[in-house]
Design an enzyme around this catalytic site. Structure first.
Site, PDB file in Angstrom:
ATOM      1  N   MET A 243     -27.945  22.638 -69.009  1.00 53.40           N
ATOM      2  CA  MET A 243     -28.672  22.157 -67.829  1.00 53.40           C
ATOM      3  C   MET A 243     -28.116  22.849 -66.596  1.00 53.40           C
ATOM      4  O   MET A 243     -26.916  22.872 -66.375  1.00 53.40           O
ATOM      5  CB  MET A 243     -28.522  20.630 -67.736  1.00 53.40           C
ATOM      6  CG  MET A 243     -29.257  20.023 -66.567  1.00 53.40           C
ATOM      7  SD  MET A 243     -31.048  20.260 -66.710  1.00 53.40           S
ATOM      8  CE  MET A 243     -31.457  20.602 -65.005  1.00 53.40           C
ATOM      9  N   ASN A 245     -27.602  22.396 -63.457  1.00 58.28           N
ATOM     10  CA  ASN A 245     -27.259  21.701 -62.211  1.00 58.28           C
ATOM     11  C   ASN A 245     -26.678  22.725 -61.239  1.00 58.28           C
ATOM     12  O   ASN A 245     -25.829  23.525 -61.608  1.00 58.28           O
ATOM     13  CB  ASN A 245     -26.209  20.622 -62.478  1.00 58.28           C
ATOM     14  CG  ASN A 245     -26.623  19.687 -63.591  1.00 58.28           C
ATOM     15  OD1 ASN A 245     -27.585  18.968 -63.461  1.00 58.28           O
ATOM     16  ND2 ASN A 245     -25.923  19.740 -64.706  1.00 58.28           N
ATOM     17  N   GLU A 278     -29.185  30.186 -67.450  1.00 53.00           N
ATOM     18  CA  GLU A 278     -28.816  29.070 -66.556  1.00 53.00           C
ATOM     19  C   GLU A 278     -28.438  29.572 -65.171  1.00 53.00           C
ATOM     20  O   GLU A 278     -28.788  28.967 -64.164  1.00 53.00           O
ATOM     21  CB  GLU A 278     -27.659  28.246 -67.161  1.00 53.00           C
ATOM     22  CG  GLU A 278     -27.954  27.605 -68.515  1.00 53.00           C
ATOM     23  CD  GLU A 278     -29.248  26.821 -68.567  1.00 53.00           C
ATOM     24  OE1 GLU A 278     -29.613  26.179 -67.567  1.00 53.00           O
ATOM     25  OE2 GLU A 278     -29.921  26.875 -69.623  1.00 53.00           O
ATOM     26  N   HIS A 281     -31.283  30.248 -63.017  1.00 48.38           N
ATOM     27  CA  HIS A 281     -31.858  29.023 -62.432  1.00 48.38           C
ATOM     28  C   HIS A 281     -31.237  28.665 -61.084  1.00 48.38           C
ATOM     29  O   HIS A 281     -31.823  27.883 -60.332  1.00 48.38           O
ATOM     30  CB  HIS A 281     -31.628  27.836 -63.370  1.00 48.38           C
ATOM     31  CG  HIS A 281     -32.673  27.660 -64.423  1.00 48.38           C
ATOM     32  ND1 HIS A 281     -34.014  27.684 -64.157  1.00 48.38           N
ATOM     33  CD2 HIS A 281     -32.563  27.417 -65.763  1.00 48.38           C
ATOM     34  CE1 HIS A 281     -34.688  27.466 -65.283  1.00 48.38           C
ATOM     35  NE2 HIS A 281     -33.828  27.315 -66.269  1.00 48.38           N
TER      36      HIS A 281
END
Ligand SMILES: [Zn+2]
Length: 807
Positions: A243, A245, A278, A281
């Site tokens: 994920m 974050n 990731e 992102h």
């Protein structure tokens, strides 16, 4: 029903305090949200789920009085709280909303949840968040929609012997640290990877690749990474693989750890793929966010394309690293052939979903927040990345990236929709990508082009490709970049980038010579030739000095089996292609062959005589490769050879080649006798453990079970789970299922299920088990990403009509 929150007020800043109690498995906190009133209202509606709320008072800026709600309602289906106040807040005013809340820490793997780890034989707890797409509301009341961007300040209160990590710097813990220097501002920022103490030494590779890719993204997008640090937290208990974050990536141990003594290319590639994705992102998703989940592909398609292909594969890493003097990283990964890896994985994955009438467009209408999890699928990731790769190839990768940079800069810290992307690309390239891409983004499905020929001319017709054969979808005409490769009389090849914009068209081509459409397999479509032409191209592609490349060969294999499945080509012609390719040694061609044959076995699994023939064919194809390249890996061999070895050994052993199976069993026996595992390279743990259990007895089974309980690496654990699921005798089958339901971590259950469903001995019984226990499984996984995968895995072996009624 309006699925979006009302826009009367809009949050600008959150002050969040959270107290975590690991002993009582509870948390409580307060949140103070600064709100701008957009239209006059006396109501405040926000998201909340499974929290107990109190207070909810509001103050208006510049005033003393705190208003408490005259009524409040919680809707647990739509996961909203509605507070009604005794006054009207007027447009333009600023409010402060204060709410106290408390909740339970559970093992749901979403929201704010807890996981476990072992420290010297003692079970300990940790907590972590998983918010995407709609689970932040389980941790604190908030406006849980992508367009409600706001700033945060956070205080975490917890026991003094624990460590707290947040998106921006906090306390320190046991971690590995590196740093990167911004090529834009020259600032140096720390990069850390956190893991539990027993595995932190396996996190070094992840740290290295993170430090290397961050400055490259800065340079390519021409936007500085804005946070003071980037951490990665590696944990065991996670529903997703990772994920993104902002400033604090979380990821599963199985996808982030690497045994420093192993040179496992597959695991290195997996780590680069996921971490590059990731880190991408940080820009696609965090700095520029899609306006609503309809545009999820703007996050996921881009992160997939940039992270898994363009940045690691195309030399950007090498040229930019050299330019900014990162001497420890002289090259990217050009030797990994990531372009072929992309075709093997993403194009096929996307088309397998997109070839159904039930497919949806990449830009998918997604009104209901409760159904958002369902669009985290191969269409939002792989199809979006595939069609963007097609566009990048058409306009040129450099020009494409310039357009992407323009797009990101025009939507900095804001929200975006599809149109914004096309605008950026058009500004940089002058190319009308909006028109070119429209059918690929806004319509479901993809085309197949049928190629017929007469002397000197080819005729091409497009139609929608479906699993059960084409349909003439008169509503959709795709713009198809034909990438027509032709060869002149001197044997020199050239590629014509002509675009088919109509239903059908004629092109002048010297049909005496080799020609091929979709050269390099950049296009998102299938090609159907006459059987004679297909054979001629295949024979040419198999030659050692062919003008056709790995991408072409791969595309031919994938097209052939897809067309055969749709009865647009005979299966024997597709199988004949494999014998034409028997001396080809590109790993990715063989990985596609392996997938094609596994799919056939999955269809025919109940017909022993067909399976025997297919296995014999597999032995004929794969055994010579094993004999040729053996079982020994070397750190300085070509990565393609390493990967091909693993693929060939797995296929030969699954096809029960006696010599290969005996070799693998022997290696396990020796390990059992001496505890020396030097004959079990990490890459072959899967086939060695599986052969040991499948052809062994209780002793081997128990030995493998001990590995599942105490693996040296997460990769070894997955290999041992696969072996535990390949058992043949009744007692061991029961024991494995019992282990899965009582002892396995929740996050490992889908892996058990997937592996058990590969075992023909229990498939049918296990489908019945699934039906009986569906409610329990649904309850456990309903809010995460796993449930749809589980349903698919269970239904996949039901290949006959009779199951429609009996199952
Ligand atoms: Zn992603």
């Amino acid at each position: 029903m309006n699925y979006r929150l009302p826009t009367d007020v809009s949050p600008t800043h959150y002050d969040l305090t959270l107290l975590t109690d690991l002993t009582l498995h509870k948390f409580r906190g307060t949140v103070e949200v600064a709100l701008k009133v957009v239209t006059d209202t006396s109501k405040i509606v926000l998201n909340v789920a499974e929290l107990h709320l109190s207070d909810a008072s509001v103050t208006v800026a510049g005033e003393e009085e705190a208003f408490v709600p005259v009524s409040q309602a919680i809707d647990s289906i739509d996961q909203r709280a509605t507070f009604v106040y005794p006054c009207t807040f007027t447009a333009g005013s600023s409010l402060k909303l204060f709410i106290a809340f408390e909740g339970k820490l559970n093992e749901s793997l979403i929201g704010y949840y807890e996981g476990t780890w072992e420290d010297g034989g003692q079970k300990k707890f940790y907590t972590v968040t998983q918010f995407e797409p709609t689970a932040a509301r389980r941790a604190f009341p908030c406006w849980d929609e992508p367009s409600c961007k706001a700033t945060f300040e956070m205080s975490m209160v917890s026991a003094s012997d624990t460590v707290n990590l947040f998106n921006t710097p906090h306390q320190s813990f046991e971690y590995l640290e590196s740093s990167f220097k911004s090529p834009i501002s020259g600032k140096t920022r720390p990069i850390r990877v956190y893991a539990n103490p027993s595995s932190i030494h396996q996190a070094k590779y992840t740290l290295g690749v993170t430090a290397k890719v961050l400055p490259v993204y800065e340079q390519v997008f021409d936007i500085e990474y804005p946070l003071p640090k980037l951490d990665t937290l590696v944990i065991e208990d996670m529903d997703a693989y990772a994920m993104e974050n902002w400033g604090l990536i979380t990821g599963r141990a199985s996808h982030y750890l690497l045994d420093p003594n192993a040179s496992n290319i597959q695991q290195k590639q997996a780590i680069v793929n996921i971490q590059f994705h990731e880190v991408a992102h940080m820009w696609f998703g965090n700095i520029t966010t899609m306006e609503w989940w309809t545009y999820l592909y703007l996050n996921e398609g881009f992160a997939t394309l940039m992270g898994e292909l363009i940045i690691p594969g195309s030399g950007y890493l090498s040229t930019i690293c050299v330019r900014i003097f990162i001497s420890s990283f002289p090259r990217g990964f050009p030797e990994w052939n990531l372009d072929a890896a992309f075709i093997a994985l993403h194009i096929n994955d996307a088309m397998l979903l997109d070839n159904k009438l039930s497919s949806h467009p990449v830009e998918v209408d997604c009104p209901d927040a409760n159904k958002i999890n369902q669009i985290f699928d191969a269409l939002s990731y792989s199809k979006a990345a595939s069609v963007l790769r097609m566009l990048a190839n058409h306009v040129g990768v450099d020009a494409f990236l310039k357009g992407v940079s323009v797009y990101l800069k025009s939507n900095l810290y804001g929200n975006s929709v599809t149109h914004d992307l096309w605008k950026g690309i058009e500004e940089a390239t002058g190319f009308d990508s909006s028109n070119f891409m429209d059918a690929y983004i806004s319509k479901p499905g993809f085309p197949v082009i049928k190629v017929t020929e007469s002397e000197g001319i080819i005729h091409i017709v497009q139609a929608r490709f479906l699993q059960k054969g084409t349909i003439d979808d008169t509503n959709t005409i795709w713009n198809i970049p034909l990438n027509l490769l032709t060869v002149d009389s001197d044997g020199k090849s050239s590629i014509n980038k002509v675009v088919l914009k109509e239903r059908s068209s004629f092109y002048a081509v010297n049909t005496e010579q080799l020609f091929k459409l979709n050269a390099g397999t950049f296009g998102y479509y299938r090609v159907m030739y006459t059987p004679e032409r297909f054979r001629r191209i295949a024979i040419e592609a198999a030659k050692a000095n062919s003008v056709l490349n790995t991408g072409d060969r791969l595309g031919l294999v994938q097209d052939a089996f897809a067309l055969a499945g749709a009865q647009l080509m005979s299966l024997s012609d597709a199988l004949e292609l494999l014998t034409i390719f028997k001396d080809v040694r590109d790993y990715y061609v063989w990985s596609s062959i392996s997938t094609a044959l596994s799919n056939l076995i999955n269809i025919w699994w109940e017909h022993a005589e067909v399976i025997d023939l297919l296995n014999e064919f597999r032995r004929i194809l794969f055994k010579p490769i094993v004999s040729e390249i053996g079982y020994t890996y070397s750190a300085d061999e070509d990565p393609d050879t390493s990967l091909l070895r693993t693929c060939a050994v797995i296929n030969a052993s699954q096809a029960k080649d006696e010599e290969v199976v005996n070799e693998l069993r022997q290696r396990f026996k020796q390990y059992q006798a001496t505890r020396d595992n030097s004959l079990i390279p990490e890459e072959l743990q899967g086939p060695i453990y599986t052969s040991a259990v499948e052809f062994g007895g209780e002793e081997e089974y128990l030995a493998i079970k001990r590995i599942v309980d105490d693996p040296k690496t997460p990769t070894e654990k997955l290999a041992a789970i696969g072996a535990m699921c390949s058992v043949a005798d009744r007692q061991s089958i029961t024991s494995t299922i019992h282990y899965m339901t009582t002892e396995a971590r929740d996050q490992d259950v889908p892996h058990f299920v997937l592996e058990l469903m590969k075992n023909p001995k229990i498939k049918r019984e296990f489908v019945a088990h699934f039906k009986e226990n569906y409610d329990v499984l649904y309850e456990k996984f309903k809010d995460g990403f796993s449930i749809s995968g589980l349903v698919q895995v269970f239904l996949s072996p039901l290949s006959c009509c009779q199951y429609l009624t009996s199952s």
